[in-house]
Each structure stands twice: as structure tokens, then as C-alpha cells.
Design an enzyme around this catalytic site. Structure first.
Site, PDB file in Angstrom:
ATOM      1  CG  ASP A 146      -1.739  -1.158   1.415  1.00 60.11           C
ATOM      2  OD1 ASP A 146      -2.102  -1.753   0.393  1.00 60.11           O
ATOM      3  OD2 ASP A 146      -2.033  -1.509   2.574  1.00 60.11           O
TER       4      ASP A 146
HETATM    5  N1  URA Z   1      -1.221  -6.069   3.794  1.00 60.85           N
HETATM    6  C1  URA Z   1      -1.678  -4.811   3.859  1.00 60.85           C
HETATM    7  O1  URA Z   1      -2.669  -4.525   4.514  1.00 60.85           O
HETATM    8  N2  URA Z   1      -0.990  -3.852   3.195  1.00 60.85           N
HETATM    9  C2  URA Z   1       0.112  -4.101   2.481  1.00 60.85           C
HETATM   10  O2  URA Z   1       0.684  -3.188   1.903  1.00 60.85           O
HETATM   11  C3  URA Z   1       0.573  -5.422   2.426  1.00 60.85           C
HETATM   12  C4  URA Z   1      -0.116  -6.386   3.095  1.00 60.85           C
END
Ligand code: URA
Length: 265
Positions: A105
């Protein structure tokens, strides 16, 4: 790595392997300016220049594997229509067009692989291969032993139950806790949604490992090329390369040892 000329031609879409063999026998194929009629001639598809009936074959791109320490504030995509910063802004001096393997993310930091190897990308992101991803998650509050167990067993998210996870409570502060969560799935915002589900939203998220790979020695925003040995190990982990059985390994190691002894002489 060298490959048979007819295989290189067929993979480049010239014609079927059999038809490519005919082209070679007919003297229609040149390698580095010289006609090659010998079937099975091995060439380097990245470096050697191949012509078929006077037309140049597009050069095959060298496979590149980068390990990046993605900081918060960068998108894990190649381009963003809204012109926000992407991880590609951190990759300098790499001529090949690499792309991220899976996603982190915008507000997650940590280990991100980038490559132009489509086969490895597919295999690593396929849940069937169960490659472990380790996350360090700071969460609000302190989850009870029961809540942690719920995470381990799998929780029911709107896109289905999560597979069993390995979860450890690493640290406790007054109103925060640090969890280590190991999963092999890669669903959208999965760790955040898992923690939210048990009532402990994530405040900061860091991916520390992918299989055996870690961020050791890398600063935030920096990247390095994977070593040949790491690439091989990653391919074995992703199920696209077989581990040599012990007998072959001993034989190969024996040969390598013999060769290096001869070189040392
Ligand atoms: N899980 C998440 O919530 N975000 C990420 O970036 C990777 C795994």
C-alpha cells in the site's frame, strides 16, 4: 545463458520450432553476421545478433531482479494517472523495464521486489506457491491471546476467510502493540483488514521478509540487484525451478571443485 538457436527463434515468435529448424538448414539465419546452418548451435539470446531472412530479431531483454526498500508515500505501480510518486521514481540507472511483484500500500513500507521476469512474478504472487511474507504491524491497543489466536486460525473478511497465519506479539506499549504476522496470501490490504477485523487497527505497517529475502543492509528508498544464488533460490521457492537432488548436487559440486583446483594449479 546460452540456448539453442531454433528455440530462441521459436520463442521470439518467428515460427514453430520445426519450421525454425528448416529456416536454419536452408541458410536463412545469420548469427552476428554469419550464416549458421548447424542445428543445435547455441547462442546467447541477449548478446548475439540474429537475423532471419535479412530481418533483425528484436533483442531479448536481460532478466533483472531488484530488491527495493519501499518507503511510505510511494505507489507500487509503474505509472499513476494522478501523477503521484511511484516506486519507479526510486529506480535509477536500470535500463530494463521492471515492474513490482505484488503490491505494498501507499502507506506501507518495506521489501518490494521488481523484475521483468513475468514467469517469476506470476509464480510468486500465486497463492498456490505459498511464499511467506512477513509483516511488522503496529496496532492500536493490545490484542488479547484470544484475538491473536483468531488471527492465527484465519478471520472472515468480506472476500472470504484468510488462510492460517503465524502471529507473534513482539512488543507492548501503553496503548499500542507490535505484531509479527506471516501470511502467504496477498489480498488487497490484507494485514490491515485482518487487524481491523479483530478490533486492533494498524497504525504502521512494514514488510520485513519475502521468503528468505530480507532488507538487511538496505536504507529506505534504496535497492540492490539480487545475486545469482538468490534468484535461483527464489525460483525454487516459487516452484519454477527444481532443486538439484543430492546426488547431482554432489556431482556438480565435485566438478566445480575439480575445475577450481585445476584453475588454482
Ligand atoms: N497487507 C496490507 O494490509 N498492506 C500491504 O501493503 C501489504 C499487506
Amino acid at each position: 545463458m546460452e540456448e539453442r538457436l531454433q528455440k530462441v527463434l521459436a520463442q521470439a515468435g518467428v515460427a514453430s520450432r520445426r519450421a525454425c529448424e528448416e529456416l536454419i538448414k536452408e541458410g536463412k539465419v545469420k548469427v552476428n553476421g554469419k550464416v549458421v546452418t548447424q542445428l543445435g548451435t547455441k547462442i546467447n539470446p541477449v548478446k548475439d545478433k540474429v537475423e532471419v531472412a535479412g530481418k533483425k530479431l528484436a533483442a531479448r531483454e536481460e532478466k533483472v531482479y531488484l530488491l527495493l526498500y519501499k518507503p511510505v508515500g510511494y505507489l507500487s505501480s509503474v505509472k499513476d494517472p494522478k501523477k503521484r510518486r511511484t516506486v519507479m521514481d526510486l529506480i535509477k540507472d536500470v535500463n530494463e523495464r521492471v515492474y513490482p511483484v505484488g503490491r505494498l500500500d501507499h502507506d506501507t513500507e518495506g521489501l518490494l521486489l521488481l523484475t521483468n521476469d513475468g514467469e517469476l512474478t506470476y509464480a510468486l504472487t500465486h497463492p498456490k506457491h505459498e511464499v511467506d511474507k512477513t509483516y511488522l504491524a503496529w496496532v492500536e491497543g493490545i490484542p488479547s491471546a484470544q484475538k491473536l489466536e483468531e488471527l492465527r486460525q484465519g478471520v472472515n473478511l468480506e472476500d472470504g476467510p484468510t488462510a492460517p497465519a503465524r502471529v507473534k506479539l513482539l512488543d507492548k506499549q501503553q496503548d499500542h502493540a507490535l505484531l509479527e504476522i506471516v501470511i502467504h496470501e496477498g489480498r488487497n490490504r490484507q494485514v490491515r483488514r485482518m487487524c481491523e477485523h479483530i478490533g486492533h487497527p494498524v497504525t504502521a505497517l512494514h514488510r520485513s521478509r519475502l521468503g528468505f529475502l530480507t532488507l538487511e543492509g538496505l536504507g529506505k528508498g534504496k535497492y540492490r540487484y539480487l545475486a545469482g544464488k538468490e534468484i535461483k533460490q527464489l525460483k525454487i521457492l516459487a516452484g519454477i525451478m527444481k532443486e538439484q537432488d543430492k546426488k547431482t548436487r554432489r556431482k556438480t559440486e565435485g566438478n566445480v571443485e575439480k575445475i577450481s583446483r585445476n584453475v588454482r594449479k
